[in-house]
Write a protein that holds these residues in place. Structure first.
Motif, PDB file in Angstrom:
ATOM      1  N   ALA A  39       0.837  -1.210   0.000  1.00 45.09           N
ATOM      2  CA  ALA A  39       0.000   0.000   0.000  1.00 45.09           C
ATOM      3  C   ALA A  39       0.867   1.254   0.000  1.00 45.09           C
ATOM      4  O   ALA A  39       0.542   2.236  -0.683  1.00 45.09           O
ATOM      5  CB  ALA A  39      -0.934  -0.007   1.195  1.00 45.09           C
ATOM      6  N   LEU A  40       1.977   1.224   0.721  1.00 41.90           N
ATOM      7  CA  LEU A  40       2.893   2.370   0.703  1.00 41.90           C
ATOM      8  C   LEU A  40       3.517   2.544  -0.673  1.00 41.90           C
ATOM      9  O   LEU A  40       3.688   3.674  -1.149  1.00 41.90           O
ATOM     10  CB  LEU A  40       3.984   2.197   1.758  1.00 41.90           C
ATOM     11  CG  LEU A  40       3.589   2.489   3.193  1.00 41.90           C
ATOM     12  CD1 LEU A  40       4.776   2.274   4.135  1.00 41.90           C
ATOM     13  CD2 LEU A  40       3.065   3.900   3.345  1.00 41.90           C
ATOM     14  N   ALA A  41       3.860   1.441  -1.317  1.00 42.06           N
ATOM     15  CA  ALA A  41       4.420   1.525  -2.667  1.00 42.06           C
ATOM     16  C   ALA A  41       3.392   2.103  -3.638  1.00 42.06           C
ATOM     17  O   ALA A  41       3.728   2.926  -4.495  1.00 42.06           O
ATOM     18  CB  ALA A  41       4.882   0.149  -3.130  1.00 42.06           C
ATOM     19  N   ALA A  42       2.142   1.714  -3.498  1.00 42.70           N
ATOM     20  CA  ALA A  42       1.080   2.261  -4.343  1.00 42.70           C
ATOM     21  C   ALA A  42       0.873   3.748  -4.059  1.00 42.70           C
ATOM     22  O   ALA A  42       0.614   4.534  -4.978  1.00 42.70           O
ATOM     23  CB  ALA A  42      -0.206   1.485  -4.129  1.00 42.70           C
ATOM     24  N   LEU A  43       1.001   4.136  -2.800  1.00 39.98           N
ATOM     25  CA  LEU A  43       0.902   5.543  -2.433  1.00 39.98           C
ATOM     26  C   LEU A  43       1.995   6.357  -3.116  1.00 39.98           C
ATOM     27  O   LEU A  43       1.744   7.433  -3.667  1.00 39.98           O
ATOM     28  CB  LEU A  43       0.975   5.702  -0.918  1.00 39.98           C
ATOM     29  CG  LEU A  43       1.023   7.123  -0.363  1.00 39.98           C
ATOM     30  CD1 LEU A  43      -0.250   7.882  -0.714  1.00 39.98           C
ATOM     31  CD2 LEU A  43       1.219   7.104   1.131  1.00 39.98           C
ATOM     32  N   VAL A  44       3.215   5.832  -3.093  1.00 36.42           N
ATOM     33  CA  VAL A  44       4.328   6.509  -3.767  1.00 36.42           C
ATOM     34  C   VAL A  44       4.058   6.588  -5.269  1.00 36.42           C
ATOM     35  O   VAL A  44       4.310   7.625  -5.906  1.00 36.42           O
ATOM     36  CB  VAL A  44       5.667   5.787  -3.463  1.00 36.42           C
ATOM     37  CG1 VAL A  44       6.796   6.314  -4.334  1.00 36.42           C
ATOM     38  CG2 VAL A  44       6.011   5.933  -1.989  1.00 36.42           C
ATOM     39  N   ALA A  45       3.543   5.515  -5.844  1.00 33.93           N
ATOM     40  CA  ALA A  45       3.201   5.528  -7.270  1.00 33.93           C
ATOM     41  C   ALA A  45       2.156   6.598  -7.565  1.00 33.93           C
ATOM     42  O   ALA A  45       2.249   7.311  -8.570  1.00 33.93           O
ATOM     43  CB  ALA A  45       2.709   4.153  -7.704  1.00 33.93           C
ATOM     44  N   PHE A  46       1.157   6.737  -6.689  1.00 35.04           N
ATOM     45  CA  PHE A  46       0.156   7.790  -6.855  1.00 35.04           C
ATOM     46  C   PHE A  46       0.805   9.166  -6.837  1.00 35.04           C
ATOM     47  O   PHE A  46       0.498  10.028  -7.657  1.00 35.04           O
ATOM     48  CB  PHE A  46      -0.916   7.701  -5.766  1.00 35.04           C
ATOM     49  CG  PHE A  46      -1.842   8.891  -5.757  1.00 35.04           C
ATOM     50  CD1 PHE A  46      -2.928   8.922  -6.613  1.00 35.04           C
ATOM     51  CD2 PHE A  46      -1.615   9.972  -4.923  1.00 35.04           C
ATOM     52  CE1 PHE A  46      -3.781  10.019  -6.628  1.00 35.04           C
ATOM     53  CE2 PHE A  46      -2.461  11.065  -4.926  1.00 35.04           C
ATOM     54  CZ  PHE A  46      -3.547  11.093  -5.789  1.00 35.04           C
ATOM     55  N   LEU A  47       1.705   9.373  -5.874  1.00 34.70           N
ATOM     56  CA  LEU A  47       2.361  10.681  -5.751  1.00 34.70           C
ATOM     57  C   LEU A  47       3.212  11.012  -6.969  1.00 34.70           C
ATOM     58  O   LEU A  47       3.430  12.187  -7.277  1.00 34.70           O
ATOM     59  CB  LEU A  47       3.197  10.728  -4.469  1.00 34.70           C
ATOM     60  CG  LEU A  47       2.388  10.638  -3.167  1.00 34.70           C
ATOM     61  CD1 LEU A  47       3.319  10.583  -1.959  1.00 34.70           C
ATOM     62  CD2 LEU A  47       1.405  11.790  -3.049  1.00 34.70           C
TER      63      LEU A  47
END
Length: 161
Positions: A39-47
């Motif tokens: 989920a943190l990796a996906a958050l970074v991808a979103f950013l």
């Protein structure tokens, strides 16, 4: 709805991360914490402006990779040592203790090692202050001690309080 997700997807990924972290605290299985890394990796991808489908793929790939690669290593470190190794309060059983406040079946205080414990005597009469006793069991936060007359002079109880 899709526009809101594109604008505030970071809230969704942060919420997923927090929910997975809470689930890990409740289960202690090492699955949910590794999924929260996804989920943190996906958050970074979103950013960094990744599309929603790519964020979901990144979440899945990272969660699967951490579960497959890291979980076995983490579990092997957690289970190091002999299987019969005592932990926490189990180590206190058999140790000597010094009575700080007279101990009866109703309660009292003893010093085990450097710690002061509430205590009760296992059968028998009241034990006076200053007596050396042996810890027979731990019942919650209370040390169950044996009376000095039944105190065994064994090598495991030779440690001083």
């Amino acid at each position: 709805m899709l526009e809101w997700i594109n604008d505030f997807g970071w809230i969704i990924w942060l919420t997923v991360f927090l929910l997975l972290a809470v689930a890990e605290m409740l289960t202690l299985s090492l699955y949910f914490i590794l999924m929260s890394v996804g989920a943190l990796a996906a958050l970074v991808a979103f950013l960094f402006g990744a599309e929603l489908w790519l964020q979901i793929v990144i979440f899945c790939v990272v969660a699967l990779a951490t579960t497959v690669l890291i979980r076995p290593l983490a579990l092997s470190h957690l289970h190091r040592g002999p299987a019969d190794q005592l932990s926490n309060v189990d180590r206190l059983i058999g140790r000597s203790a010094v009575v700080l406040e007279a101990v009866s079946t109703g309660g009292g205080l003893v010093k085990i090692g450097g710690d002061i414990w509430s205590a009760r005597v296992q059968g028998g009469t009241e034990i006076p202050v200053g007596a050396t006793v042996e810890v027979a069991a731990i019942d919650g936060a209370t040390a169950v001690i044996t009376h000095p007359s039944t105190h065994k002079a064994s090598g495991t109880a030779a440690t001083t309080a």
